[in-house]
Design an enzyme around this catalytic site. Structure first.
Site, PDB file in Angstrom:
ATOM      1  N   TYR A 142      -6.226  -1.028  -8.578  1.00  0.00           N
ATOM      2  CA  TYR A 142      -7.376  -0.487  -7.852  1.00  0.00           C
ATOM      3  C   TYR A 142      -7.286  -0.829  -6.372  1.00  0.00           C
ATOM      4  O   TYR A 142      -7.475   0.040  -5.505  1.00  0.00           O
ATOM      5  CB  TYR A 142      -8.668  -1.020  -8.457  1.00  0.00           C
ATOM      6  N   LYS A 146      -6.973   1.857  -3.316  1.00  0.00           N
ATOM      7  CA  LYS A 146      -8.042   1.991  -2.326  1.00  0.00           C
ATOM      8  C   LYS A 146      -7.609   1.514  -0.937  1.00  0.00           C
ATOM      9  O   LYS A 146      -8.040   2.083   0.068  1.00  0.00           O
ATOM     10  CB  LYS A 146      -9.293   1.248  -2.792  1.00  0.00           C
TER      11      LYS A 146
END
Length: 230
Positions: A142, A146
């Site tokens: 993640y 991001k």
């Protein structure tokens, strides 16, 4: 708010969570949301069922939307997923899919829409995360995706300035199904205060509705007690 300020807006991940809230906010502002998602979006708007991890399929879906609607005025890349756990433990395919959806799918949709956005002098809003700035354990996929969205968006803004508008949205924790199905250790605690996705979606519409030449370059929207910001 006049519909001309919003126009036809592709919303990835628009079948649930923040994406669904953005689609509703665009509709309520007089715009025309078009949902791209692995599942069908709400029955009140147009959409394409597509796996955003398949970049060529995502690009083809954007082309079909542009043809049906006579162009594209904005793109909001709200699709996102996670694969929690230590790097050496998380299934490799699951890890790769997070990157494919969150980062490469974002880039593919924006790339495909770019000619239409330049014609309409439209806008892009990418959805990163507070974890696009702060790294946490058990979140390598993640965070990598991001952090990548942050870099991609800033570079895109520099590259396309004066031609399209580009906004980086950095949301903190939201009260959505994003945390469902996780082990308890990867869920917000019982005292966590999470933002309503509708409130975050309102900031997306704010960015989309700015007059030509005025850019909201970056937006951080987080609960007042967000633990990952600043």
């Amino acid at each position: 708010m006049p519909s001309a300020d919003i126009g036809t807006v592709i919303v990835t991940g628009g079948a649930s969570g923040l994406g669904a809230a953005v689609a509703a906010a665009v509709r309520d502002a007089g715009g025309t949301p078009v949902v791209l998602d692995l599942r069908a979006g709400p029955d009140w708007c147009d959409g394409e069922v597509v796996d955003l991890a398949d970049r060529r399929a995502a690009e083809a879906a954007v082309a079909r939307v542009a043809e049906r609607h006579g162009g594209i005025d904005a793109v909001v890349t709200a699709a996102g997923m996670d694969a929690c756990g230590d790097f050496g433990v998380v299934d490799a395919d699951a890890w790769d899919r997070v990157i494919a959806v969150n980062l490469l799918g974002t880039a593919a949709v924006v790339r495909a829409a770019l000619p239409e956005l330049e014609r309409s002098r439209g806008r892009v809003v990418t959805v990163a995360s507070t974890l696009g700035f702060r790294a946490l354990p058990a979140a390598t996929a993640y965070c990598a995706s991001k952090f990548g969205v942050v870099g991609f968006t800033r570079a895109l803004a520099a590259e396309t300035q004066g031609r399209i508008g580009v906004t980086l949205l950095v949301p903190g924790g939201m009260d959505t199904a994003f945390f469902d199905g996780r082990d308890e250790q990867f869920k917000p605690g019982p005292d966590a205060r999470l933002n309503r996705p509708e409130d975050v979606a309102a900031t997306v519409v704010f960015a989309l509705a700015q007059p030509p030449g005025c850019e909201v370059r970056e937006l951080v929207v987080a609960p007042s007690t967000e633990p990952s910001w600043p």
